[in-house]
Design a protein around this motif. Structure first.
Motif, PDB file in Angstrom:
ATOM      1  N   THR A 259     -10.102 -18.905  14.114  1.00  0.00           N
ATOM      2  CA  THR A 259     -10.085 -17.999  12.964  1.00  0.00           C
ATOM      3  C   THR A 259      -9.716 -16.600  13.422  1.00  0.00           C
ATOM      4  O   THR A 259     -10.368 -16.039  14.311  1.00  0.00           O
ATOM      5  CB  THR A 259     -11.466 -17.974  12.273  1.00  0.00           C
ATOM      6  N   LEU A 260      -8.683 -16.050  12.829  1.00  0.00           N
ATOM      7  CA  LEU A 260      -8.246 -14.698  13.181  1.00  0.00           C
ATOM      8  C   LEU A 260      -9.131 -13.682  12.472  1.00  0.00           C
ATOM      9  O   LEU A 260      -9.354 -13.775  11.262  1.00  0.00           O
ATOM     10  CB  LEU A 260      -6.782 -14.494  12.795  1.00  0.00           C
ATOM     11  N   THR A 261      -9.635 -12.733  13.219  1.00  0.00           N
ATOM     12  CA  THR A 261     -10.585 -11.770  12.651  1.00  0.00           C
ATOM     13  C   THR A 261      -9.915 -10.501  12.134  1.00  0.00           C
ATOM     14  O   THR A 261     -10.454  -9.831  11.261  1.00  0.00           O
ATOM     15  CB  THR A 261     -11.637 -11.380  13.701  1.00  0.00           C
ATOM     16  N   ASP A 262      -8.752 -10.133  12.671  1.00  0.00           N
ATOM     17  CA  ASP A 262      -8.061  -8.936  12.186  1.00  0.00           C
ATOM     18  C   ASP A 262      -7.393  -9.223  10.847  1.00  0.00           C
ATOM     19  O   ASP A 262      -7.132 -10.374  10.494  1.00  0.00           O
ATOM     20  CB  ASP A 262      -7.025  -8.465  13.201  1.00  0.00           C
ATOM     21  N   GLN A 263      -7.107  -8.160  10.117  1.00  0.00           N
ATOM     22  CA  GLN A 263      -6.521  -8.288   8.791  1.00  0.00           C
ATOM     23  C   GLN A 263      -5.150  -7.616   8.751  1.00  0.00           C
ATOM     24  O   GLN A 263      -4.883  -6.661   9.487  1.00  0.00           O
ATOM     25  CB  GLN A 263      -7.433  -7.635   7.730  1.00  0.00           C
ATOM     26  N   LEU A 264      -4.292  -8.161   7.896  1.00  0.00           N
ATOM     27  CA  LEU A 264      -2.992  -7.545   7.666  1.00  0.00           C
ATOM     28  C   LEU A 264      -3.174  -6.420   6.656  1.00  0.00           C
ATOM     29  O   LEU A 264      -3.375  -6.669   5.466  1.00  0.00           O
ATOM     30  CB  LEU A 264      -2.003  -8.592   7.147  1.00  0.00           C
ATOM     31  N   ARG A 265      -3.120  -5.192   7.116  1.00  0.00           N
ATOM     32  CA  ARG A 265      -3.391  -4.057   6.247  1.00  0.00           C
ATOM     33  C   ARG A 265      -2.523  -2.870   6.650  1.00  0.00           C
ATOM     34  O   ARG A 265      -1.894  -2.876   7.704  1.00  0.00           O
ATOM     35  CB  ARG A 265      -4.873  -3.674   6.304  1.00  0.00           C
ATOM     36  N   PHE A 266      -2.528  -1.874   5.797  1.00  0.00           N
ATOM     37  CA  PHE A 266      -1.733  -0.678   6.042  1.00  0.00           C
ATOM     38  C   PHE A 266      -2.600   0.356   6.755  1.00  0.00           C
ATOM     39  O   PHE A 266      -3.709   0.675   6.318  1.00  0.00           O
ATOM     40  CB  PHE A 266      -1.204  -0.104   4.732  1.00  0.00           C
ATOM     41  N   VAL A 267      -2.111   0.854   7.874  1.00  0.00           N
ATOM     42  CA  VAL A 267      -2.787   1.894   8.641  1.00  0.00           C
ATOM     43  C   VAL A 267      -1.781   3.006   8.910  1.00  0.00           C
ATOM     44  O   VAL A 267      -0.697   2.747   9.444  1.00  0.00           O
ATOM     45  CB  VAL A 267      -3.345   1.356   9.970  1.00  0.00           C
ATOM     46  N   HIS A 268      -2.151   4.204   8.538  1.00  0.00           N
ATOM     47  CA  HIS A 268      -1.275   5.351   8.798  1.00  0.00           C
ATOM     48  C   HIS A 268      -1.728   6.020  10.088  1.00  0.00           C
ATOM     49  O   HIS A 268      -2.789   6.623  10.165  1.00  0.00           O
ATOM     50  CB  HIS A 268      -1.323   6.345   7.642  1.00  0.00           C
ATOM     51  N   ASP A 269      -0.930   5.886  11.134  1.00  0.00           N
ATOM     52  CA  ASP A 269      -1.254   6.484  12.427  1.00  0.00           C
ATOM     53  C   ASP A 269      -0.704   7.901  12.504  1.00  0.00           C
ATOM     54  O   ASP A 269       0.442   8.151  12.109  1.00  0.00           O
ATOM     55  CB  ASP A 269      -0.637   5.660  13.559  1.00  0.00           C
ATOM     56  N   PRO A 270      -1.498   8.829  13.037  1.00  0.00           N
ATOM     57  CA  PRO A 270      -0.945  10.170  13.284  1.00  0.00           C
ATOM     58  C   PRO A 270       0.099  10.083  14.397  1.00  0.00           C
ATOM     59  O   PRO A 270      -0.155   9.519  15.470  1.00  0.00           O
ATOM     60  CB  PRO A 270      -2.166  10.991  13.709  1.00  0.00           C
ATOM     61  N   LEU A 271       1.264  10.599  14.158  1.00  0.00           N
ATOM     62  CA  LEU A 271       2.364  10.488  15.115  1.00  0.00           C
ATOM     63  C   LEU A 271       2.497  11.758  15.934  1.00  0.00           C
ATOM     64  O   LEU A 271       2.331  12.863  15.424  1.00  0.00           O
ATOM     65  CB  LEU A 271       3.678  10.213  14.386  1.00  0.00           C
ATOM     66  N   PRO A 272       2.795  11.622  17.222  1.00  0.00           N
ATOM     67  CA  PRO A 272       3.125  12.814  18.012  1.00  0.00           C
ATOM     68  C   PRO A 272       4.496  13.339  17.597  1.00  0.00           C
ATOM     69  O   PRO A 272       5.245  12.672  16.875  1.00  0.00           O
ATOM     70  CB  PRO A 272       3.134  12.275  19.453  1.00  0.00           C
ATOM     71  N   SER A 273       4.807  14.522  18.047  1.00  0.00           N
ATOM     72  CA  SER A 273       6.153  15.021  17.790  1.00  0.00           C
ATOM     73  C   SER A 273       7.160  14.189  18.576  1.00  0.00           C
ATOM     74  O   SER A 273       6.808  13.505  19.545  1.00  0.00           O
ATOM     75  CB  SER A 273       6.260  16.486  18.202  1.00  0.00           C
TER      76      SER A 273
END
Length: 464
Positions: A259-273
């Motif tokens: 059973t996979l525990t992670d979920q397919l979801r949207f995550v907005h990562d802060p990006l470096p320059s």
């Protein structure tokens, strides 16, 4: 010496799906698949956990996959070769003991019967005994020193290959895990579509019994239900295939239930320059560090080849006992010498080796410069693809909301008897497509996040 060939791994994902560029790993399929089907399988198997997160999957894959295991063995091989070349600089001590019974024909040495009072040229048998230790020590051999330095640098090269293999395995595992998540989400969407089709079929049947709808409306709804059931079966098959591929890569039994525990979801990562990202990639990308180390190894090989034309100095000595037998007429004897070897002419062999080494060094330098430009391109593309993927997620979310609203309006019109269920079927199709578009957009976005992590050289630390 092994050459550094084909070491760049990069997965380029367009906003509409996956496409491989510049690297060894291909992303199979298109918008509907992100799994690296051609990636090597695990070479050993571990016990399967009941639940599996991405971090645990990456750890299992690094422990079991052929790519990382082979890199570890290549590192051991490089260490063994280094030890071989080190041995040429260390003392070489050996021992020998023999007891012989000898006969000899002095005529073979030019003595004839009657010479020096010899009545016969046949001598023997007589006994001969010798036991001694022999020592050979290189005092100065610049070529051997350079070769050892090159092999020591090659061990560092093998260490970097192992790090790169871990990155490659982590990237492939994350892609396979992502595909498994996408496939599971597609099954859930297909199940929801089947349930919706059943509800709409019941509505059509109720409307027909009420005299509002016709048999054509019911037939359309039944056809739509059959189509959705086929799509559900296909989605379940795809999900089983994605799970099998993930298990194949990480090295757990294929028949195990995970059973996979992670979920397919949207995550907005802060990006470096962009400048910071380019500098980080230049520091961290194993491919660049590998190429830089290969230049160093090639330079040492060239210097070793040049040093073959220089004199070398060695100490040669032995000490032991010789006599008739170990107890008869045995006396200690010794030899100590310094041996100077001066290369004079070897048919151009040394010159050829120098030319080969110089060419390899130049090739390594060219590969390094080419790779630096390629890495910069990959980072820039990763930034662009991530921005596009975020926009695609927003558009897919909006499309799903509108499709749900359209279906509700079409259903209300059909229930009120204003129109037939053709509008409902069309809206139902639009909703199914919108659900699939949302799943694809989420998968593309997470693949783009992974893509950026790989471009920056931190795929092994990537998490959803």
């Amino acid at each position: 010496m092994r050459r550094l060939v084909g070491f760049c791994l990069f997965v380029s994902l367009l906003a509409g799906g996956g496409a491989a560029a510049h690297g060894q790993m291909a992303v199979d399929g298109g918008a509907s698949s992100f799994s690296p089907r051609g990636f090597p399988s695990a070479a050993r198997t571990s016990r399967a956990p009941t639940t599996l997160g991405l971090q645990e999957a990456i750890e299992l894959a690094i422990e079991n996959n052929l790519q990382s295991l082979r890199a570890r063995e290549q590192r051991r091989e490089a260490e063994g070769v280094r030890q071989e070349f080190l041995a040429t600089l260390l003392p070489n001590l050996s021992g020998v003991v023999y007891q012989a019974s000898v006969t000899q024909n002095l005529a073979a040495l030019g003595f004839r019967p009657g010479s020096f009072g010899l009545s016969s040229t046949f001598v023997g048998p007589y006994k001969n005994f010798d036991a001694r230790l022999r020592l050979v020590q290189a005092l100065f051999d610049l070529s051997a020193i350079r070769r050892f330095q090159a092999e020591r640098a090659d061990v560092k090269l093998a260490d970097l290959r192992l790090e790169l293999a871990r990155e490659q395995v982590a990237t492939a595992t994350a892609l396979a895990y992502l595909e498994a998540l996408r496939a599971e989400r597609a099954v859930a969407a297909a199940e929801a579509d089947v349930e919706l089709a059943r509800v709409l079929l019941k509505l059509a049947q109720d409307q027909r019994r009420a005299g509002v709808a016709t048999g054509v409306d019911v037939t359309r709804a039944e056809t739509r239900l059959a189509e959705e059931e086929v799509r559900l079966a296909q989605a379940q098959t795809a999900a089983d295939g994605a799970q099998l591929n993930l298990k194949r890569i990480i090295g757990v039994p294929l028949e195990a239930k995970v059973t996979l525990t992670d979920q397919l979801r949207f995550v907005h990562d802060p990006l470096p320059s962009l400048d910071e990202a380019l500098a980080e990639a230049a520091r961290n990308r194993r491919e660049i560090r590998l190429a830089e180390q290969q230049v160093k190894v090639s330079a040492l090989e060239r210097r070793a080849a040049r040093a073959e034309s220089l004199p070398s100095l060695a100490f040669v000595g032995d000490y032991g006992t010789s006599g008739i037998t170990p107890t008869e007429a045995a006396l200690p004897t010794r030899r100590a010498a310094v041996q100077l070897n001066v290369p004079i002419f070897n048919g151009g062999l040394t010159r050829g080796r120098v030319v080969v080494a110089a060419s390899r060094q130049r090739q390594a330098e060219l590969e390094l410069e080419s790779l630096r430009r390629q890495v910069e391109e990959e980072v820039r593309l990763a930034f662009a693809n991530l921005r596009t993927a975020e926009a695609q997620v927003n558009a897919a979310d909006a499309g799903l909301r509108l499709a749900e609203r359209e279906l509700e309006m079409a259903r209300d019109r059909f229930r009120a008897g204003v129109g037939d269920n053709l509008e409902v079927i069309n809206a139902q199709t639009a909703l199914a497509n919108a659900r699939q578009a949302q799943i694809t957009a989420l998968a593309v976005h997470n693949a783009a996040r992974l893509n950026l992590a790989a471009a920056l050289g931190r795929a092994e630390k990537f998490r959803w």
